[in-house]
Scaffold this active site. Structure first.
Site, short mmCIF file in Angstrom:
data_model
loop_
_atom_site.label_atom_id
_atom_site.label_comp_id
_atom_site.label_asym_id
_atom_site.label_seq_id
_atom_site.Cartn_x
_atom_site.Cartn_y
_atom_site.Cartn_z
N HIS A 155 -0.37 -4.12 -0.89
CA HIS A 155 1.10 -4.07 -0.96
C HIS A 155 1.58 -3.89 0.49
CE1 HIS A 155 -0.11 -2.15 -4.81
NE2 HIS A 155 0.97 -2.70 -5.32
N ASP A 177 1.12 -0.44 1.70
CA ASP A 177 -0.25 0.06 1.91
C ASP A 177 -0.65 -0.19 3.36
OD1 ASP A 177 -0.30 0.20 -0.87
OD2 ASP A 177 -1.35 -1.72 -1.06
#
Ligand code: XLS
Ligand code: NI
Ligand code: NI
Length: 443
Positions: free
Chosen positions: A108, A111
């Site tokens: 993501h 992340d």
């Protein structure tokens, strides 16, 4: 491999490159079944299985749950400066993936790089990390299976992202998707995923479901249009899940997503990313979800994990159930494989699995389970009577009236006359136990 190519500092000094040692090995840090170059149907195991590590669980999940604090203290999370910590995490990730020997990873936006104070700072932070990730990919030969945007953690998304009743929230979600698409494209990502964590509702009383679904479709169309304009020719994927965190999620299950994509004319750009644990939450099996997607010709990729049959949460365990893996491969192999997709370990070690090696063991275990399932499923499909048995059940449709019926050539009156003429059909056994036995025979 030399340690030079895995960054300045070693995060897993006690782990060497994981080797294939064969089924007799007792070493938990070696592959017993996943022999990446072994050929099945002319393709290597590596090409069939296309394993991927999920950045968020493996490098970001520190063990918090609604009842308790962090249990895992990762050495790459030590810096108080969030950008330094993000860069350390990237180093750790590529060391881990290189040692494990996976060809792909997924992330993501958040992340990779922490959110900034505003849209612009968030974009800049992501771009900085993307440039570093590009170098790491080049060094290691690891590719990006898919990227996505985290449209569920920030408080602004509490009422949904693309389906939020407030237009400004939708615009913020779009800003994030635009940046995540840029990142995915720059890193050569094969797919772009939408998982609709908060695209749904908690109460229908305050929700105009039709309007929210229409907005969701407009959002996806804008994403496709932008993606194609920047040259992203990968596949867009929707990942179904019925609930959690929302009470009801719009991408409930594969059948719902197939209908949604067709209703809004999105089925040419989108396919489906099936997660086993989400299948469980929707009261389906992994194989069911895969089969529905395959039958619609929309099987895109897989989030390979498993749930716990005794509770109703997305526990995201590493898949270790060989039966579920075989049943999955019995759908994936005849479909012709995963194409641009892969088997992404959207899975985490348990909260009380606090050793750094536990993450390696979890991945190795799942890779071995799928590798075993691959060759067992291949043997069932090629050496056993499985496909013939299944086909023979439908043989009355292969000729005569049955064949005419399939071509839509018999009226209800015709059918009535055939029934009256031919009389009561003989009872034919479904032979479920025989099919079940067949699988055990090849274990
Ligand atoms: C959560 C989802 C999520 C997606 C990516 O349940 O599985 O991890 O795979 O956003
Ligand atoms: Ni997932
Ligand atoms: Ni999940």
């Amino acid at each position: 491999m030399s340690t030079a190519c895995i960054g300045k500092r070693e995060y897993f000094p006690n782990i060497q490159k994981i080797q294939y040692e064969g089924p007799q090995s007792k070493n938990p840090l070696a592959f017993h079944h996943y022999d990446e170059n072994r050929k099945i149907r002319g393709k290597s195991m590596k090409e069939h299985l296309r394993f991927s590590v999920a950045y968020w669980h493996t490098f970001g999940d520190t063990g918090e749950d609604p009842f308790g604090n962090q249990t895992k203290y990762f050495p790459w999370e030590k810096s108080p400066d969030v950008m330094t910590a993000a860069k350390d995490r990237l180093d750790a990730a590529f060391e881990f993936m290189t040692k494990l020997g996976v060809p792909f990873y997924c992330f993501h936006d958040r992340d990779l790089a922490p959110e900034g104070r505003d849209v612009q700072e968030s974009e800049e932070r992501l771009e900085e990390l993307v440039d570093l990730a590009a170098e790491k990919q080049k060094e290691s030969g690891i590719h990006l299976l898919w990227g996505t945007a985290n449209l569920f953690s920030h408080p602004r998304y509490m009422n949904g992202a693309a389906s939020n009743p407030d237009f400004l929230v939708v615009a913020h979600a779009a800003a994030q998707v635009k940046a995540a698409l840029d990142a995915t494209h720059k890193l050569g990502g094969k797919n772009y995923v939408f998982w609709g964590g908060r695209e749904g509702y908690s109460s229908l009383l305050n929700t105009d479901m039709k309007r929210e679904l229409d907005h969701l479709a407009v959002f996806f169309k804008a994403a496709v249009q932008y993606g194609r304009a920047i040259g992203f020719d990968g596949t867009f994927l929707i990942e179904p899940k019925p609930m959690e965190p929302s009470k009801h999620q719009y991408d409930f299950d594969t059948a719902t997503v197939v209908a949604f994509l067709r209703t809004y004319g999105l089925d040419t750009d989108f396919k489906i990313n099936i997660e086993n644990n989400h299948a469980t939450l929707a009261n389906h099996t992994f194989a069911h979800e895969l089969q529905v997607a395959a039958d619609a010709d929309l099987l895109g990729s897989v989030d390979a994990n498993q749930g716990d049959p005794q509770n109703g949460w997305d526990t995201d365990e590493f898949l270790h159930d060989i039966y579920q893996a075989i049943r999955a491969m019995l759908v994936i192999l005849p479909y012709g494989g995963l194409g641009n997709g892969g088997l992404n370990f959207d899975a985490r070690t348990r909260r009380n699995s606090t050793d750094l090696e536990d993450s390696f063991i979890g991945h190795i275990q799942s890779m071995d389970t799928f590798a075993r399932a691959l060759y067992i499923a291949d043997r069932i499909l090629t050496e056993s009577d499985y496909l013939n048995l299944k086909k023979a059940r439908y043989s009355t449709f292969d000729q005569g009236h049955g064949a005419e019926y399939e071509k839509n050539k018999l009226s209800l009156q015709n059918l009535r006359d055939i029934a009256a003429d031919l009389g009561e059909p003989a009872l034919k056994s479904g032979k479920q136990e025989l099919y079940e036995r067949l699988i055990n025979q090849y274990l």
